[in-house]
Design a protein around this motif. Structure first.
Motif: not given
Length: 323
Positions: A211-215, A241-249, A281-285
């Motif tokens: 996960s990107p939690d530490r960032f 997963q970049p899509a999950e990281w984007i949403r978390a950021f 495609a997931e990143i675009r979404k």
């Protein structure tokens, strides 16, 4: 001795005052007409109305052509010839703010960001105070370069995990960034953390689904709008997963670096190449979900205008943009 009689009433006073003002204005007008005109400095603006602006790193642009060394102005113009909206000036260490401003004005090409690659060697996490001082000075220089160019931020690698225990080194670089924040805010520049393979804020020896939690905790620790992420989509496809990281950021995701990566072959690739298995495609979404608007900069092998045009077209394919 002759004395001057002051106006005796309000009407007389206004008449004298207006006459003086008129004569003064006329004198100023004559002075302005006779003085040489001073040209205002050119302002270079990026294209407007785009949700996603595409850029290339300056280091990707060829340095020579036909056996001749190219000037930085010529190299910036090559980015425009290849169809990019702007450039990330990742050779900031070699130029003064004044030189970069002049190059931008002469080329007419927008520079949105600055980078000093010395951040790998002179690190904010270093146990040596003199190295941290130099890293801080380098960051300050980049902030001034980006501001002079008309850009909005600086990408930084905050350090290396080998410099000590995680909590200790994160606190070191946190204190150095805090010291620079007043300058960043006064210049209107973001300090943007890039996720790289530096063994910080992720587990280098673990596989995917991290996960990107530490960032996020690191960025949020500043409680400042001037600190965010320059999220590299390819760098951590191996680990999450970049899509999950984007949403978390979310709003912390200020700018994007773009490259391809093959999990299957564990190597970086061209963007959208046959080997690239980044889930575009997931990143675009995900970008649409967080209402991302801003800069996406490629970071792959570069070259001449033909090669740069190819990379720009690959980016358009990845982001579902019209060619």
């Amino acid at each position: 001795m002759k004395t001057t009689t002051a106006p005796q009433n309000r009407r007389e006073f206004l008449t004298v005052t207006l006459a003086s003002t008129t004569l003064g204005a006329a004198s100023i007008g004559l002075a302005a007409e006779s003085a040489p005109a001073i040209a205002a400095p050119a302002v270079v603006r990026p294209p407007t109305g785009k949700k996603l602006l595409l850029a290339t790193k300056l280091s990707m642009i060829a340095r020579e052509a036909e056996g001749r060394k190219l000037t930085v102005v010529e190299r910036l113009r090559m980015a425009a010839q290849a169809g990019f909206d702007g450039v990330d000036f990742d050779e900031a260490a070699g130029y003064t703010p004044e030189q970069v401003r002049a190059a931008v004005q002469e080329s007419g090409v927008f520079v949105h960001n600055a980078i000093n690659h010395e951040h790998w060697n002179k690190r904010l996490t270093s146990p040596k105070p003199e190295d941290r001082a130099q890293a801080r000075a380098n960051l300050e220089h980049c902030l001034r370069v980006s501001h002079a160019a008309g850009g909005s931020g600086v990408l930084i690698v905050v350090g290396r995990g080998e410099d000590g225990p995680a909590e200790e080194i994160e606190e070191r670089c946190r204190q150095e960034i805090l010291a620079v924040l007043p300058l960043a805010a006064s210049l209107g520049q973001h300090i943007l953390v890039e996720n790289v393979w530096n063994r910080m804020m992720y587990d280098h020896d673990r596989g995917p689904e991290q996960s990107p939690d530490r960032f996020i905790r690191f960025v949020d620790s500043f409680r400042s709008p001037w600190v965010g992420m320059y999220y590299d989509l390819g760098n951590h496809w191996k680990y999450g997963q970049p899509a999950e990281w984007i949403r978390a950021f979310g709003h912390r995701c200020v700018k994007l670096d773009v490259k391809g990566f093959s999990r299957a072959k564990n190597k970086f690739t061209d963007i959208t190449s046959a080997e690239d298995d980044v889930p575009w495609a997931e990143i675009r979404k995900a970008l649409a979900d967080i209402h991302f608007h801003g800069w996406a900069t490629c970071e792959v092998g570069g070259g001449n205008v033909q090669r740069l045009t190819q990379v720009r077209q690959q980016m358009q394919k990845a982001f579902g943009l019209e060619a």
